[in-house]
Design an enzyme around this catalytic site. Structure first.
Site, PDB file in Angstrom:
ATOM      1  N   GLY A  30      52.896  29.551  43.169  1.00 47.96           N
ATOM      2  CA  GLY A  30      53.723  29.331  44.416  1.00 47.96           C
ATOM      3  C   GLY A  30      53.099  30.289  45.773  1.00 47.96           C
ATOM      4  O   GLY A  30      53.423  31.194  45.564  1.00 47.96           O
TER       5      GLY A  30
ATOM      6  N   ASP B 171      57.870  33.401  48.596  1.00 47.86           N
ATOM      7  CA  ASP B 171      59.917  33.760  48.951  1.00 47.86           C
ATOM      8  C   ASP B 171      59.713  32.020  48.751  1.00 47.86           C
ATOM      9  O   ASP B 171      61.199  31.862  49.083  1.00 47.86           O
ATOM     10  CB  ASP B 171      59.882  33.021  50.640  1.00 47.86           C
ATOM     11  CG  ASP B 171      59.564  34.877  51.049  1.00 47.86           C
ATOM     12  OD1 ASP B 171      59.908  35.930  49.697  1.00 47.86           O
ATOM     13  OD2 ASP B 171      59.817  35.477  51.999  1.00 47.86           O
TER      14      ASP B 171
ATOM     15  N   ASP C  51      54.472  35.778  35.760  1.00 48.52           N
ATOM     16  CA  ASP C  51      54.306  35.466  37.912  1.00 48.52           C
ATOM     17  C   ASP C  51      53.395  36.136  38.295  1.00 48.52           C
ATOM     18  O   ASP C  51      52.945  37.526  38.091  1.00 48.52           O
ATOM     19  CB  ASP C  51      55.920  36.750  37.218  1.00 48.52           C
ATOM     20  CG  ASP C  51      56.369  37.113  38.673  1.00 48.52           C
ATOM     21  OD1 ASP C  51      56.599  36.155  39.680  1.00 48.52           O
ATOM     22  OD2 ASP C  51      56.950  38.180  39.228  1.00 48.52           O
TER      23      ASP C  51
ATOM     24  N   LYS D 183      65.206  25.027  45.559  1.00 50.21           N
ATOM     25  CA  LYS D 183      66.138  25.158  46.720  1.00 50.21           C
ATOM     26  C   LYS D 183      67.028  23.679  47.542  1.00 50.21           C
ATOM     27  O   LYS D 183      67.071  23.639  48.422  1.00 50.21           O
ATOM     28  CB  LYS D 183      65.422  26.010  47.702  1.00 50.21           C
ATOM     29  CG  LYS D 183      64.768  27.738  47.592  1.00 50.21           C
ATOM     30  CD  LYS D 183      64.478  28.061  48.792  1.00 50.21           C
ATOM     31  CE  LYS D 183      63.743  29.374  48.327  1.00 50.21           C
ATOM     32  NZ  LYS D 183      63.212  30.218  49.277  1.00 50.21           N
TER      33      LYS D 183
ATOM     34  N   ASP E 235      69.441  22.740  46.827  1.00 48.72           N
ATOM     35  CA  ASP E 235      71.154  23.384  47.445  1.00 48.72           C
ATOM     36  C   ASP E 235      70.625  22.844  48.831  1.00 48.72           C
ATOM     37  O   ASP E 235      72.089  22.608  49.237  1.00 48.72           O
ATOM     38  CB  ASP E 235      71.375  24.259  46.923  1.00 48.72           C
ATOM     39  CG  ASP E 235      70.642  25.524  46.890  1.00 48.72           C
ATOM     40  OD1 ASP E 235      69.599  24.976  46.727  1.00 48.72           O
ATOM     41  OD2 ASP E 235      71.474  26.671  47.451  1.00 48.72           O
TER      42      ASP E 235
ATOM     43  N   GLY F 128      -8.778  43.194  34.034  1.00 46.45           N
ATOM     44  CA  GLY F 128      -8.227  44.391  32.755  1.00 46.45           C
ATOM     45  C   GLY F 128      -7.854  45.295  33.837  1.00 46.45           C
ATOM     46  O   GLY F 128      -7.367  46.738  32.105  1.00 46.45           O
TER      47      GLY F 128
ATOM     48  N   LYS G 213      -3.253  45.494  36.199  1.00 43.75           N
ATOM     49  CA  LYS G 213      -1.931  45.496  37.180  1.00 43.75           C
ATOM     50  C   LYS G 213      -1.031  44.079  36.620  1.00 43.75           C
ATOM     51  O   LYS G 213       0.124  44.485  37.445  1.00 43.75           O
ATOM     52  CB  LYS G 213      -2.997  43.945  38.262  1.00 43.75           C
ATOM     53  CG  LYS G 213      -4.535  44.961  38.693  1.00 43.75           C
ATOM     54  CD  LYS G 213      -5.300  43.433  39.376  1.00 43.75           C
ATOM     55  CE  LYS G 213      -5.223  42.517  39.028  1.00 43.75           C
ATOM     56  NZ  LYS G 213      -6.869  43.017  37.857  1.00 43.75           N
TER      57      LYS G 213
ATOM     58  N   SER H  13      -8.383  39.413  43.520  1.00 41.36           N
ATOM     59  CA  SER H  13      -8.812  39.663  44.981  1.00 41.36           C
ATOM     60  C   SER H  13      -9.805  40.893  44.945  1.00 41.36           C
ATOM     61  O   SER H  13      -9.451  41.444  45.818  1.00 41.36           O
ATOM     62  CB  SER H  13      -7.464  39.951  45.243  1.00 41.36           C
ATOM     63  OG  SER H  13      -6.782  40.737  45.109  1.00 41.36           O
TER      64      SER H  13
END
Lengths: 628, 264
Positions: free
Chosen positions: A30, A33, A106, A162, A164, A468, A471, A539
């Site tokens: 939560g 505070d 907690d 809270k 209350d 061969g 590479k 190549s």
């Protein structure tokens, strides 16, 4: 020391069997505070779970700081936490309720301690989301709710704290309840219960409050007792991520923890990376009764037959019950780094015991925390949430994330081995028809951004030489060395290209030219994603190599793998020279087609002077100098 | 799987992670009940052997029974025992309260051993339920070059993914017993038949619940002289396990200061 500590108080002895049951972890989350630590202190006190002397200790610590009684001091044991009245790191405390064992976790509510919140919450079975009824849901309420979803906690009790301050007014409390329900619904979370309470005074925590006569639902302790503790892992298809392989006294053991399912001696298992199967010859245990089976949660040592050697991270599963396999994976993300995440960054993806190099190919949507809607964005903010697509160099075996199991629990680790995010894997990603995996030029992420993300520059390394000459071997060895150095490198080799991309091409001069052109284009695209691309291609023509250089751009090196024709012909690993000499192959370079040796290569490796390993070191050193 | 099976499986997993990832690695052996359980779990993990050194950082103030136990089980369990010694109390931080100052010798002795063997991993048998600051620990807890515990900046640890050292001079404290409670340790000792120093069992109405240096450890009043009796006593007890360890109680922050500086 001569003094003796005084006697112990007697509480009800608990039934031995019950005590041997496992404990259900419950995380309390939560906004800062909203009263999480106070709630836990009160809960422990009211349910008789505190050690003697603890209350006196807390009273003393509270008095020292000019406070009446600060319940949170029970958990906020660090000086900084007590002095600043804030939980910094999560705590776990065992807690017993009637006949059931719990572990209360907690978790800190402060945004800057998000990583600690996750550390505490990740293996909880259920959560209590504490919301200050007077303030309603706040930013960390939303962030924590989002995290509960992403880490896979589905059982949620909302404690409206809270009340209350609202004079226990039913209408006002219901209004808060409705707004929190709306928020959770957006996240596809269904709270099992809302409990109106005052943690400080103990209303509806462990005893029913007289101040809320309208509330008939369960109080908090009743709600906790009702948390289901079903464990489904053992009934799912078998999975064992290999943790290590030991060799003790001439016997090989494959060790790891069974994440799902059950295993019996004699079972056939597929070894993920190799695709081969082996039989479980024995399940070895030390100083324990012999058993022919093992199930989810057990850490086992297996003897396999034949004596194959899987590697750490290999997935063992039953044939025909294979997990998903993909090199592109969609994932959720909770991002823990202090700087934003951008496309193109590269990480190690830890998945159970496996590690894969992955690149963030796209950020598909980002969550707006003020209203939990998603939006398009090219970055994930610090401690943000998103859906992303990850791309790996090889196919990854995984099960999609699923709450209540350890499936798909991806964790992203940066180059410094720091955990920077959690990535619950959703499933294989497919490319939409007509879209491109790579941004064309003018893409949203620049080369320099990618280089910063990866810690090295991109480059195309073009290996030319006779058939061969070695590479591909040198390229593969160098790739491995670069990879070990944290370099995102890949190899494009002639044979592989001709198997797929260039399968329509033959060996005429025109086809050879087209082969080179395609290879260069692919290399360019890969280099644009920030990789070091090693091309291994005969190549033979100077002009074609010039074309490749033009396509790939400036970050291009021509490497001549110089092996004499005699050596190549002598090796003739593929039997091609013999076939060419016998006239069975036309246009064979060096025999019946020309090879134009580079006049001025950027790197000249005289390959038959050293072995492949030494040549690979030469190449690797050269590449590292160029990209750092 | 019952509760003890689960704890055992998780500890074995942790020990195997440590053995795979941290080199060189060593296990601390205080000769107390928790570290005996830890050695036992290592033998479970590695099929009867402990494939790394076991270190005893000796304050030279332990009970004679403990030294006798050490020598006997080093042989019986075939342990590669390495001893470390602690500097005199006069060299310790004089601002610490007396018992904590005495306990700080062990921190210094441990630091010297870590330096000497260039350890990357140190396995220690602390548990969350022993003490508030231990409750905030990680399973893999990185320590910087000065061995300090940076409590404000602990790395995230979730889904069984643990911190790995990424630079020289960093070592990892590995805590395979973090999730165990005192009662779990005793039930496991009973189930597995793990030997313990007999100071844990009552003689003349007193026994030790936690063992440390002779001069800063007190016995409790107890008639529990067998394993079964100790377990029954713990099931009905509500005093803290470390109530007899003086350095925990001299001032509110004494133990945290010890731990931040590198104490276990």
């Amino acid at each position: 020391m001569s003094e003796t500590l005084t006697a112990t108080t007697i509480i009800d002895p608990i039934d031995r069997d019950v005590a041997l049951e496992s404990a259900t972890p419950i995380v309390i989350v939560g906004h800062v505070d909203h009263g999480k630590s106070t709630l836990i202190g009160r809960l422990l006190y009211d349910t008789n779970n505190l050690e003697d002397g603890k209350v006196a200790q807390i009273l003393e610590s509270s008095k020292k700081r000019g406070l009446a009684i600060e319940w949170s001091f029970l958990l906020d044991s660090l000086q900084i936490e007590r002095d600043q009245g804030v939980t910094v790191d999560s705590t776990r405390i065992p807690f017993r309720l009637g006949n059931r064992q719990f572990v209360i976790v907690d978790a800190p509510g402060h945004r800057q301690f998000l990583r600690n919140m996750i550390t505490g919450a990740a293996d909880a079975d259920a959560a209590v989301l504490v919301v200050d009824a007077n303030e309603g849901a706040q930013e960390q309420t939303r962030r924590h709710a989002m995290l509960l979803r992403l880490i896979g906690i589905r059982h949620i009790v909302v404690l409206l704290n809270k009340v209350d301050l609202l004079d226990f007014d039913e209408q006002k409390v219901r209004a808060v309840e409705n707004s929190v329900t709306e928020l959770l619904t957006q996240l596809e979370l269904t709270p099992s219960l809302f409990v109106p309470a005052s943690a400080r005074d103990g209303d509806n925590i462990a005893s029913r409050s007289e101040r809320s006569p309208w509330y008939k639902g369960p109080i908090l302790t009743e709600a906790l007792a009702a948390v289901p503790d079903g464990n489904i892992r053992a009934t799912l298809p078998f999975r064992l991520p290999v943790q290590d392989v030991y060799r003790f006294d001439d016997k090989r053991y494959v060790v790891g923890r069974i994440e799902r399912g059950t295993l019996r001696v004699g079972d056939e298992l597929t070894i993920g990376s190799q695709g081969s199967t082996a039989r479980v010859a024995a399940i070895e245990r030390w100083s324990a009764p012999e058993r022919k089976d093992a199930s989810a949660g057990e850490s086992v040592a297996l003897v396999l037959e034949p004596d194959v050697i899987p590697a750490r991270g290999d997935f063992l599963f039953a044939p025909h019950q294979a997990p998903e396999k993909s090199a592109r994976i969609r994932a959720n993300l909770f991002w823990l780094r202090q700087e934003p995440l951008r496309v193109g960054e590269t990480f190690r993806l830890r998945l159970a015991t496996a590690e894969h190099q992955v690149t963030v190919a796209s950020i598909d949507s980002v969550v707006r925390l003020d209203d939990l809607t998603t939006q398009q964005s090219d970055e994930v903010p610090p401690e943000g949430f998103a859906e992303i697509t990850l791309v790996a160099g090889e196919a990854i075996l995984f099960d999609p994330f699923s709450p209540g199991t350890s499936d798909g629990r991806g964790v992203l680790v940066d180059r410094n081995q720091r955990i920077v995010g959690g990535a619950p894997l959703l499933g294989p990603a497919t490319l939409a028809a007509g879209s491109h995996a790579i941004h064309p030029s003018g893409g949203e992420v620049s080369g320099s951004e990618r280089a910063r993300g990866k810690g090295h520059k991109a480059r195309v390394i073009w290996l030319t030489g006779l058939s061969g000459a070695g590479k591909s071997t040198i390229a593969r060895l160098a790739e491995r060395k670069l990879w070990a150095d944290g370099i995102d490198a890949c190899v494009l080799d002639g044979d592989t290209l001709r198997m797929g991309l260039c399968s329509d091409l033959g060996f005429t001069e025109a086809d050879r030219h087209e082969n080179v052109r395609r290879a260069a284009e692919v290399a360019r695209i890969l280099a644009q994603t920030g990789q070091v691309v090693i091309v291994a291609l005969i190549s033979p023509l100077e002009a074609d190599r010039g074309l490749a250089r033009r396509i790939a751009g400036v970050a291009f090196d021509e490497v001549f793998v110089d092996t004499s024709l005699a050596t190549c012909e002598e090796r003739d690993s593929k039997g091609l020279y013999r076939a060419a000499r016998e006239g069975k192959i036309e246009n064979f370079t060096g025999i019946s087609a020309p090879y134009e040796a580079p006049a001025k290569p950027d790197l000249h490796i005289i390959a038959d002077k050293s072995n492949a390993e030494q040549n690979a070191v030469t190449l690797t050193d050269y590449i590292l100098r160029k990209i750092r | 799987m019952d509760h003890l099976d689960q704890l055992e499986a998780q500890s074995v997993f942790i020990l195997r992670e440590a053995y795979r990832k941290l080199k060189p690695l060593a296990m601390l052996w205080s000769l107390g009940k928790d570290s005996n359980v830890m050695i036992w779990l290592a033998r479970k993990a590695f099929l009867g052997r402990v494939p790394f050194p076991v270190m005893h950082v000796d304050t030279e103030k332990k009970f004679p029974e403990m030294y006798k136990f050490r020598d006997e089980y080093t042989k019986k369990w075939n342990l590669d025992l390495q001893l470390g010694y602690c500097p005199p109390v006069e060299e310790m931080d004089p601002t610490l309260p007396p018992a904590a100052r005495s306990a700080a010798r062990k921190t210094a002795g441990l630091a010297a051993m870590i330096e000497k063997h260039k350890l990357q991993g140190v396995i220690a048998g602390i548990r969350r339920d022993e003490q508030g600051t231990r409750a905030k620990e990680r399973v893999f807890s990185p320590r910087g070059a000065s061995h300090k515990w940076d409590i404000r900046n602990q790395p995230p640890e979730f889904w069984d993914q643990y911190a790995t050292p990424h630079e020289d001079g960093v070592h990892i404290r590995v805590h395979p017993l973090l999730a165990w409670r005192e009662i779990d340790i005793w039930r496991y000792v009973e189930r597995e038949g793990i030997p313990l120093v007999d100071l844990y069992f009552a003689r003349n109405g007193k026994r030790y619940r936690s063992l440390g240096d002779q001069d800063i450890t007190s016995p409790i009043e107890s008639n529990a002289s067998t394993l079964a009796e100790v377990i029954t006593e713990l099931e009905t007890t509500r005093t803290s396990e470390r109530a007899g360890r003086a350095m925990d109680h001299e001032s509110e922050d004494a133990f945290e200061r010890l731990r931040v500086a590198g104490y276990l």
